[in-house]
Design an enzyme around this catalytic site. Structure first.
Site, PDB file in Angstrom:
ATOM      1  N   HIS A 273       0.852  -1.191   0.000  1.00 30.47           N
ATOM      2  CA  HIS A 273       0.000   0.000   0.000  1.00 30.47           C
ATOM      3  C   HIS A 273       0.884   1.235   0.000  1.00 30.47           C
ATOM      4  CE1 HIS A 273      -3.227   2.762   1.130  1.00 30.47           C
ATOM      5  NE2 HIS A 273      -4.015   1.836   0.680  1.00 30.47           N
ATOM      6  N   ASP A 331      -7.858  -5.370  -0.573  1.00 39.52           N
ATOM      7  CA  ASP A 331      -8.244  -6.170  -1.740  1.00 39.52           C
ATOM      8  C   ASP A 331      -7.909  -7.641  -1.609  1.00 39.52           C
ATOM      9  OD1 ASP A 331      -7.300  -3.272  -3.378  1.00 39.52           O
ATOM     10  OD2 ASP A 331      -9.313  -4.098  -3.434  1.00 39.52           O
TER      11      ASP A 331
HETATM   12  C1  SDX Z   1      -5.942   0.162  -3.141  1.00 37.96           C
HETATM   13  O1  SDX Z   1      -4.278   4.593  -1.988  1.00 37.96           O
HETATM   14  C2  SDX Z   1      -5.255   3.949  -1.450  1.00 37.96           C
HETATM   15  O2  SDX Z   1      -5.754   4.273  -0.391  1.00 37.96           O
HETATM   16  C3  SDX Z   1      -5.756   2.797  -2.293  1.00 37.96           C
HETATM   17  C4  SDX Z   1      -6.799   1.918  -1.624  1.00 37.96           C
HETATM   18  C5  SDX Z   1      -8.075   2.663  -1.405  1.00 37.96           C
HETATM   19  O3  SDX Z   1      -8.831   2.250  -0.520  1.00 37.96           O
HETATM   20  O4  SDX Z   1      -8.360   3.594  -2.188  1.00 37.96           O
HETATM   21  O5  SDX Z   1      -6.322   1.439  -0.390  1.00 37.96           O
HETATM   22  C6  SDX Z   1      -7.150   0.721  -2.501  1.00 37.96           C
HETATM   23  O6  SDX Z   1      -5.628   0.539  -4.216  1.00 37.96           O
HETATM   24  C7  SDX Z   1      -5.098  -0.814  -2.367  1.00 37.96           C
HETATM   25  C8  SDX Z   1      -3.845  -1.268  -3.160  1.00 37.96           C
HETATM   26  C9  SDX Z   1      -4.314  -2.351  -4.168  1.00 37.96           C
HETATM   27  N1  SDX Z   1      -3.195  -2.689  -5.082  1.00 37.96           N
HETATM   28  C10 SDX Z   1      -2.642  -3.887  -5.027  1.00 37.96           C
HETATM   29  O7  SDX Z   1      -2.857  -4.722  -4.152  1.00 37.96           O
HETATM   30  C11 SDX Z   1      -1.693  -4.166  -6.168  1.00 37.96           C
HETATM   31  C12 SDX Z   1      -0.408  -4.748  -5.602  1.00 37.96           C
HETATM   32  N2  SDX Z   1       0.227  -3.715  -4.801  1.00 37.96           N
HETATM   33  C13 SDX Z   1       1.275  -2.945  -5.479  1.00 37.96           C
HETATM   34  O8  SDX Z   1       0.945  -2.588  -6.798  1.00 37.96           O
HETATM   35  C14 SDX Z   1       1.758  -1.820  -4.592  1.00 37.96           C
HETATM   36  O9  SDX Z   1       1.837  -2.292  -3.309  1.00 37.96           O
HETATM   37  C15 SDX Z   1       1.041  -0.493  -4.554  1.00 37.96           C
HETATM   38  C16 SDX Z   1       0.869   0.107  -5.903  1.00 37.96           C
HETATM   39  C17 SDX Z   1      -0.259  -0.644  -3.869  1.00 37.96           C
HETATM   40  C18 SDX Z   1       1.952   0.419  -3.773  1.00 37.96           C
HETATM   41  O10 SDX Z   1       3.121   0.508  -4.566  1.00 37.96           O
HETATM   42  P1  SDX Z   1       4.407   1.218  -4.025  1.00 37.96           P
HETATM   43  O11 SDX Z   1       4.056   2.576  -3.529  1.00 37.96           O
HETATM   44  O12 SDX Z   1       5.529   1.067  -5.006  1.00 37.96           O
HETATM   45  O13 SDX Z   1       4.730   0.340  -2.781  1.00 37.96           O
HETATM   46  P2  SDX Z   1       5.956   0.569  -1.941  1.00 37.96           P
HETATM   47  O14 SDX Z   1       6.659   1.844  -2.238  1.00 37.96           O
HETATM   48  O15 SDX Z   1       5.527   0.345  -0.542  1.00 37.96           O
HETATM   49  O16 SDX Z   1       6.924  -0.614  -2.495  1.00 37.96           O
HETATM   50  C19 SDX Z   1       8.094  -0.838  -1.831  1.00 37.96           C
HETATM   51  C20 SDX Z   1       8.722  -2.036  -2.505  1.00 37.96           C
HETATM   52  C21 SDX Z   1       9.033  -1.856  -3.987  1.00 37.96           C
HETATM   53  O17 SDX Z   1      10.128  -2.711  -4.221  1.00 37.96           O
HETATM   54  P3  SDX Z   1      11.654  -2.064  -4.251  1.00 37.96           P
HETATM   55  O18 SDX Z   1      11.682  -1.169  -5.444  1.00 37.96           O
HETATM   56  O19 SDX Z   1      11.833  -1.343  -2.929  1.00 37.96           O
HETATM   57  O20 SDX Z   1      12.564  -3.295  -4.390  1.00 37.96           O
HETATM   58  O21 SDX Z   1       7.826  -3.179  -2.459  1.00 37.96           O
HETATM   59  C22 SDX Z   1       7.548  -3.610  -3.770  1.00 37.96           C
HETATM   60  C23 SDX Z   1       7.838  -2.453  -4.688  1.00 37.96           C
HETATM   61  O22 SDX Z   1       8.167  -2.933  -5.982  1.00 37.96           O
HETATM   62  N3  SDX Z   1       6.133  -3.969  -3.792  1.00 37.96           N
HETATM   63  C24 SDX Z   1       5.680  -5.191  -4.068  1.00 37.96           C
HETATM   64  C25 SDX Z   1       4.293  -5.102  -3.915  1.00 37.96           C
HETATM   65  N4  SDX Z   1       3.959  -3.867  -3.544  1.00 37.96           N
HETATM   66  C26 SDX Z   1       5.107  -3.167  -3.470  1.00 37.96           C
HETATM   67  N5  SDX Z   1       6.312  -6.321  -4.451  1.00 37.96           N
HETATM   68  C27 SDX Z   1       5.505  -7.390  -4.662  1.00 37.96           C
HETATM   69  N6  SDX Z   1       4.156  -7.396  -4.529  1.00 37.96           N
HETATM   70  C28 SDX Z   1       3.527  -6.264  -4.158  1.00 37.96           C
HETATM   71  N7  SDX Z   1       2.226  -6.253  -4.029  1.00 37.96           N
END
Ligand code: SDX
Length: 396
Positions: A273, A331
């Site tokens: 998130h 989700d």
């Molecule tokens: C919603 O914003 C909101 O409030 C949204 C929401 C709402 O109610 O409106 O809460 C609803 O959208 C929830 C999120 C749903 N999306 C997913 O579940 C899709 C999977 N999640 C990822 O796409 C991701 O976690 C995000 C987009 C949600 C957040 O992305 P970020 O900001 O890049 O996450 P981060 O900065 O915390 O990531 C840190 C690291 C990164 O790796 P590095 O570059 O540091 O090596 O963690 C990795 C990211 O690549 N990472 C994941 C991951 N989420 C982040 N790796 C694997 N699986 C994941 N799900």
């Protein structure tokens, strides 16, 4: 000098705004609507009480609730012309494509609630949108399965009316069980608002131009569709089904290895998130709701739920996810619950939009009511070519 300079891409996502509606503490995993913890609202209130809270700032007393429910109930039908508009889509159109069109089309029908700068217009638009979203989502579903639309009934609850419009037919009525009705109502509460997420920011930016409320909410529907946002519940369930097909719990380790491989491009959908760096409080409530629904339906051995819990356990103990503070979000379990109550996967995000509509409206109204607000105009950091002269084509 090429005119190029480095910039921080994160800058583009740090636009901020003031709001008094929803508070999130990402480190503690806390979520409050107008000061009330989500855990208390999910257990002690229903969705329409929560709508009243988000829109007007206070939980309703019994008279206020009766009046609000009555207003919403008497706006659940849509103009019959909307049926013809919907029939222009292919039967296999994604429900979010249909919803983006239908919600925007509402602005063509309700001219007494399109002036976003008129508080009375905003209020009636809010009631209309909250009331009509279940009707529109069920119409999109009925159209996709080739069944006739079912009209709303005024003696049913908000969630009960939606389930009947989804699953009744002219040949056979449909009555939802109280546990399922309560579970769906709770799912709506958990998705109702979430501060300045991507789709809410889209609605604010769109509404800041002075466009009508229906058009602004349609923009939010379009943004929510993305798999990184509201589309994640559909993607999370598809991910679980894919792991199940490949061998289930025994194959989790293999899948986790792929996720850790950056080149795979595979994400653990339903995890991570932008704000929560702790367990999303909604995910805990969703998992409890999952338990209740699966037990009610005699599906407590549902393989996907068992797979989800095993995946969550492994991920929460794995250094890759722990180091990145990746926890289940709203989700991760919502798809399993919705699938158990018979909602098709393709409709999950449309139901997210149904529930989030009240949050979008509350946030839009809060912005418009602020006399200081102006049309949004995010700043850019230019990194293109330095000024240069046009040469005749023969010299290019
Ligand atoms: C919603 O914003 C909101 O409030 C949204 C929401 C709402 O109610 O409106 O809460 C609803 O959208 C929830 C999120 C749903 N999306 C997913 O579940 C899709 C999977 N999640 C990822 O796409 C991701 O976690 C995000 C987009 C949600 C957040 O992305 P970020 O900001 O890049 O996450 P981060 O900065 O915390 O990531 C840190 C690291 C990164 O790796 P590095 O570059 O540091 O090596 O963690 C990795 C990211 O690549 N990472 C994941 C991951 N989420 C982040 N790796 C694997 N699986 C994941 N799900």
């Amino acid at each position: 000098q090429t005119g190029k300079f480095t910039y921080d891409p994160g800058f583009l996502s740090t636009a901020s705004c003031n709001s008094a509606i929803t508070y999130i503490d990402g480190d503690k995993g806390e979520l409050l609507y107008r000061g009330y913890p989500i855990e208390q609202l999910a257990v002690n209130c229903d969705f329409l009480e929560t709508c009243h809270l988000l829109l007007y700032g206070e939980l309703p007393n019994s008279d206020q609730k009766s009046e609000f429910v009555n207003r919403v109930t008497h706006h659940t039908m849509v103009n019959e012309q909307m049926h013809f508009f919907l029939r222009g889509f292919r039967r296999d159109a994604h429900p979010m494509a249909v919803m983006t069109g239908l919600v925007g089309a509402l602005s063509a029908f309700y001219h007494d609630s399109t002036d976003i700068n008129n508080p009375e217009h905003r209020d009636i638009a809010a009631i209309r949108l909250i009331a009509k979203m279940p009707t529109l989502v069920s119409m999109a579903y009925k159209y996709s399965v080739g069944q006739p639309f079912i009209y709303p009934k005024n003696d049913l609850s908000y969630a009960g009316n939606f389930m009947r419009m989804m699953f009744a037919t002219p040949c056979e009525d449909f009555h939802v069980s109280p546990v399922i009705e309560r579970a769906l109502d709770r799912i709506f509460i958990l998705h109702a608002d979430h501060e300045q997420n991507a789709s809410t920011s889209t609605v604010r930016l769109c509404g800041s131009s002075g466009t009508n409320p229906f058009a602004a909410i349609a923009a939010g529907v379009a943004c929510l569709w993305g798999p990184a946002h509201g589309g994640a519940n559909e993607a999370a369930l598809n991910m679980l089904e894919d792991i199940q097909r490949r061998g289930g719990v025994e194959k989790i380790g293999e899948f986790i290895t792929q996720v850790k491989d950056k080149n795979s491009g595979i994400k653990l959908m339903g995890f991570g998130h932008r704000v929560y760096k702790n367990y999303d409080p909604r995910a805990k409530l969703m998992r409890e709701t999952c338990h209740e629904v699966l037990n009610e339906l005699g599906l407590h051995n549902d393989p996907l739920f068992k797979l989800a819990m095993a995946l969550e356990k492994i991920a929460l103990e794995d250094d890759y996810f722990v180091a990145r503070k990746l926890y289940p979000n709203v989700d991760f379990y919502s798809g399993i619950v919705q699938r158990a109550i018979g909602i098709p996967v393709s409709l999950f995000t449309a139901i997210f939009a149904l529930a989030r509509t009240v949050g979008w409206i509350a946030q839009l109204n809060e912005m418009i009511a602020d006399p200081e607000y102006k049309i949004g105009r995010p700043r850019q950091l230019f990194s293109g070519a330095a000024p240069r002269q046009v040469k005749p084509i023969g010299e290019r």
